[in-house]
Design an enzyme around this catalytic site. Structure first.
Site, PDB file in Angstrom:
ATOM      1  N   GLU A 185      -3.488  15.045   2.608  1.00 42.11           N
ATOM      2  CA  GLU A 185      -3.929  14.109   1.570  1.00 42.11           C
ATOM      3  C   GLU A 185      -4.322  14.813   0.279  1.00 42.11           C
ATOM      4  OE1 GLU A 185      -3.370  11.097   1.866  1.00 42.11           O
ATOM      5  OE2 GLU A 185      -3.013  10.983   4.031  1.00 42.11           O
ATOM      6  N   TYR A 241      -9.356  11.505   3.769  1.00 41.02           N
ATOM      7  CA  TYR A 241      -9.473  11.388   2.313  1.00 41.02           C
ATOM      8  C   TYR A 241     -10.773  12.003   1.808  1.00 41.02           C
ATOM      9  CZ  TYR A 241      -5.727   8.058   3.182  1.00 41.02           C
ATOM     10  OH  TYR A 241      -4.566   7.469   3.599  1.00 41.02           O
ATOM     11  N   HIS A 250      -6.395   0.551   5.691  1.00 40.71           N
ATOM     12  CA  HIS A 250      -6.392   1.554   6.763  1.00 40.71           C
ATOM     13  C   HIS A 250      -6.989   1.048   8.067  1.00 40.71           C
ATOM     14  CE1 HIS A 250      -5.888   3.491   2.913  1.00 40.71           C
ATOM     15  NE2 HIS A 250      -5.392   4.543   3.510  1.00 40.71           N
ATOM     16  N   HIS A 291       0.847  -1.199   0.000  1.00 42.26           N
ATOM     17  CA  HIS A 291       0.000   0.000   0.000  1.00 42.26           C
ATOM     18  C   HIS A 291       0.884   1.251   0.000  1.00 42.26           C
ATOM     19  CE1 HIS A 291      -3.816   2.100   0.385  1.00 42.26           C
ATOM     20  NE2 HIS A 291      -3.087   3.010   1.010  1.00 42.26           N
ATOM     21  N   ALA A 292       0.638   2.150  -0.952  1.00 44.29           N
ATOM     22  CA  ALA A 292       1.523   3.307  -1.146  1.00 44.29           C
ATOM     23  C   ALA A 292       1.541   4.221   0.076  1.00 44.29           C
ATOM     24  CB  ALA A 292       1.052   4.102  -2.365  1.00 44.29           C
ATOM     25  N   HIS A 315       2.770  14.621  -0.403  1.00 45.57           N
ATOM     26  CA  HIS A 315       3.142  14.473   1.012  1.00 45.57           C
ATOM     27  C   HIS A 315       4.599  14.888   1.222  1.00 45.57           C
ATOM     28  CE1 HIS A 315      -0.510  12.499   2.296  1.00 45.57           C
ATOM     29  NE2 HIS A 315      -0.327  11.415   1.587  1.00 45.57           N
ATOM     30  N   HIS A 335       0.233  11.874  -5.747  1.00 43.41           N
ATOM     31  CA  HIS A 335      -0.343  11.941  -4.397  1.00 43.41           C
ATOM     32  C   HIS A 335       0.765  11.823  -3.348  1.00 43.41           C
ATOM     33  CE1 HIS A 335      -3.358  11.020  -1.193  1.00 43.41           C
ATOM     34  NE2 HIS A 335      -2.341  10.329  -0.707  1.00 43.41           N
ATOM     35  N   GLU A 336       1.591  10.817  -3.502  1.00 38.24           N
ATOM     36  CA  GLU A 336       2.645  10.583  -2.500  1.00 38.24           C
ATOM     37  C   GLU A 336       3.672  11.710  -2.500  1.00 38.24           C
ATOM     38  OE1 GLU A 336       2.014   8.537  -0.360  1.00 38.24           O
ATOM     39  OE2 GLU A 336       0.531   7.314  -1.387  1.00 38.24           O
TER      40      GLU A 336
END
Ligand code: X8Z
Ligand code: ZN
Length: 607
Positions: A406, A516, A506, A348-349, A382, A378-379
């Site tokens: 997020e 999210y 999660h 999971h990323a 962060h 997305h990552e």
């Protein structure tokens, strides 16, 4: 700090006595002073920082090399961090009644709420809790499904997810859907115990339960936050219901009304995603015939022979075009980009910042496809946020609220328009405006379809933490909410022998999920504001901020603030608005809403 997981903090066991209270010498009555609070917090931050880094390192190794030993070492680091944080939070209680400057008051609250988990004061129970949480994550990360039975060839989760994206064979999909969910029943008893222990810890911190602790991180009373979520959901629900209605009708055309009955929830295995949380993979079944955008990003990447690493470079170049510094060499040396063949990892990323300064990394099992291209952005969002707030003091080294963290990379990904793809040489011809409906529908299948899922996961957890859903009804409670919010149903009967929440990352990883939902509202607000800053004129789904210094500067101003100010202040810096506001996503999809209304006129909607 790791994103993609709760900010779980643990620290090595402390030398200081638990309730050491310095007294002013020579005073008969001496309450604590603001200066003492400042000194206390400076010491706490220094101590926590060391422990956070220790816990992150241990967790990184656990997640990228899952064994019983790495899991145990990570649990130890976690136990130490939880122990110290709980102890510091107890000490901090002596400042509760004091009139303090805003920054100190915020830090005291952050000390308590930034724990994704709380624990009772007994070190034995703290160790038990850490072993459960790290163990659950390892169990999930190790999970596979072996269709031929034990000892036969096994499928990893990313492999199953690819089949979900591509296959239209309902038997094969159903087999994987149930097969993957066998990972979770062994987690059930541990999850029950986790809830008991974490709730006891939350109560020690003065919260009703762990859910209330989570809801207290939004610069407003927790009950008000619940109402805020309802307000936002009410704004977007009609759009979701219209999308659901159209998709169900088209799936019924494909699979027949015996498989997809009218007026009922959509069977969960037919939406192109293991959890039916995003639906863009069934675009070819539901898209408008005459308004197809005429390109598919997965095909473009493959045609240009773009490999996994090059996909990450596209992401980096986007941020560079906004004026951000390139990623450090350590990012490239230390990240995990590919699923290793010889060991178990948590695929999971997630995005990490191991030293809370500049040791940023991502961990992903990248596949060359459109979904992962977006997830990379997305990552990276962060990582760039983490770097931007590194100059803040440790307790403020996080986002304004977790929805902001997020939402940043997703905001950038909204700029992956046909115009952008053409500019970077991936697309030969930009589709004309009469293809916009197809573009919007494809985007809505991700962004709008996600909304009720983004909400229901924590609706389930909050009820579990509050004791309204008991262990005897964990699975029933999950499906009741899936039906209520999403209009999605289990394709085969489920029972309390199952634990379907545990098959979603999660839950075993104990990462809150409302973030999210918020991010899906906020990213459209951010996008609208940044397109404005970039001077873009035209429909928002055609706006790309690629190459805009102005947009980059505006974004960075907010990112640098970290959590030092209440989130409405951060939002205002970026958008001029102080409220989370779903009109941005509604405006974005307005032409689609009109088209869906036309399509749905003869149909009966709802479930
Ligand atoms: O978990 C994630 C990210 C890491 S923070 C990949 N997401 C949620 C999910 O996959 O369920 C992004 C969207 C929702
Ligand atoms: Zn994320």
């Amino acid at each position: 700090m790791r994103l993609g997981r709760a900010g779980k903090w643990a620290s090595r066991l402390l030398a200081l006595p638990a309730l050491f209270v310095p007294m002013a010498v020579g005073c008969a009555v001496s309450g604590p002073t603001p200066d003492e609070a400042r000194v206390f917090l400076a010491g706490a931050e220094e101590r926590l920082l060391t422990l956070w880094v220790d816990a992150e390192r241990a967790a990184w190794i656990q997640s990228t090399y899952i064994t019983d030993d790495t899991t145990a070492l990570s649990a130890d680091a976690q136990t130490a961090l939880i122990g110290a944080t709980m102890e510091l939070a107890a000490e901090a209680a002596r400042f509760d009644a004091l009139d303090l400057p805003q920054d100190l008051r915020r830090k005291l609250l952050r000390l308590k709420t930034s724990l994704g988990v709380a624990a009772p004061s007994d070190p034995v129970l703290q160790a038990e809790l850490s072993q459960i949480t790290t163990g659950l994550e390892s169990t999930y990360g190790r999970g596979t499904y072996c269709p031929g039975g034990p000892g036969e060839a096994c499928l990893s989760l990313p492999e199953m997810e690819r089949t979900f994206a591509e296959s239209r064979d309902t038997d094969a999909l159903l087999d994987l859907w149930t097969g993957w969910r066998a990972v979770a029943p062994p987690m059930r008893d541990q999850y029950t115990r986790f809830v008991e222990l974490a709730n006891a810890g939350a109560r020690d911190l003065g919260f009703a339960d762990l859910g209330e602790l989570w809801r207290s991180g939004y610069d407003m009373p927790p009950d008000e936050f619940t109402l805020e979520l309802e307000r936002l959901w009410d704004q977007v629900r009609p759009l979701y219901t219209s999308l659901h209605c159209h998709v169900r009708a088209k799936l019924a055309e494909e699979y027949g009304s015996a498989v997809v009955p009218p007026d009922e929830p959509i069977p969960a295995h037919l939406l192109g995603n293991m959890w039916s949380q995003t639906w863009a993979n069934v675009y070819d079944l539901v898209g408008p015939a005459r308004s197809d955008p005429g390109y598919d990003l997965t095909d473009l990447l493959n045609a240009r022979r773009v490999d996994e690493l090059e996909m990450v470079r596209y992401g980096e170049r986007f941020f560079s075009s906004l004026g951000f510094d390139p990623l450090p060499p350590t990012f490239w040396e230390r990240s995990l980009f590919l699923q290793p063949v010889d060991r178990d990892v948590v695929c999971h990323a997630s995005a990490w910042d191991l030293d809370y300064e500049s040791d940023v990394r991502i961990k992903m099992c990248i596949g060359v496809n459109d979904e992962d291209f977006v997830t990379i952005h997305h990552e990276l969002g962060h990582n760039y946020y983490q770097r931007a707030y590194q100059a803040q003091s440790p307790l403020f080294r996080t986002s304004a609220n977790d929805g902001f963290h997020e939402g940043i990379g997703d905001t950038i990904a909204l700029s992956i328009t046909p115009e952008y793809l053409a500019e970077v040489g991936l697309l030969a011809r930009v589709p004309p405006a009469d293809r916009d409906l197809g573009l919007l529908l494809r985007s809505a299948l991700d962004k709008v379809a996600f909304l009720p899922f983004g909400l229901m996961v924590d609706q389930w957890r909050w009820k579990v933490f509050a004791g309204e859903i008991t262990p005897e009804a964990y699975n029933q409670g999950w499906w009741d909410l899936r039906t209520e919010y999403q209009g999605v149903g289990a394709p085969v009967p489920r029972s309390e022998a199952d634990f379907d929440p545990g098959a979603k990352y999660h839950i075993p990883a104990n990462t809150s999920y409302t973030r999210y939902f918020l991010a899906h509202i906020l990213q459209f607000q951010f996008h609208r504001a940044l397109c404005d800053a970039a001077g873009f004129e035209g429909p928002l789904h055609r706006c790309s901020i690629f190459g805009s210094d102005e947009a980059g500067t505006r974004l960075n101003t907010m990112l640098e603030m970290g959590a030092s100010q209440p989130w409405p202040d951060a939002l205002e810096v970026m958008t001029g608005q102080r409220e989370m506001d779903a009109t941005a996503i509604l405006d974005y999809f307005a032409p689609l809403q009109t088209w869906l209304d036309e399509q749905n006129t003869p149909r009966s909607c709802g479930w």
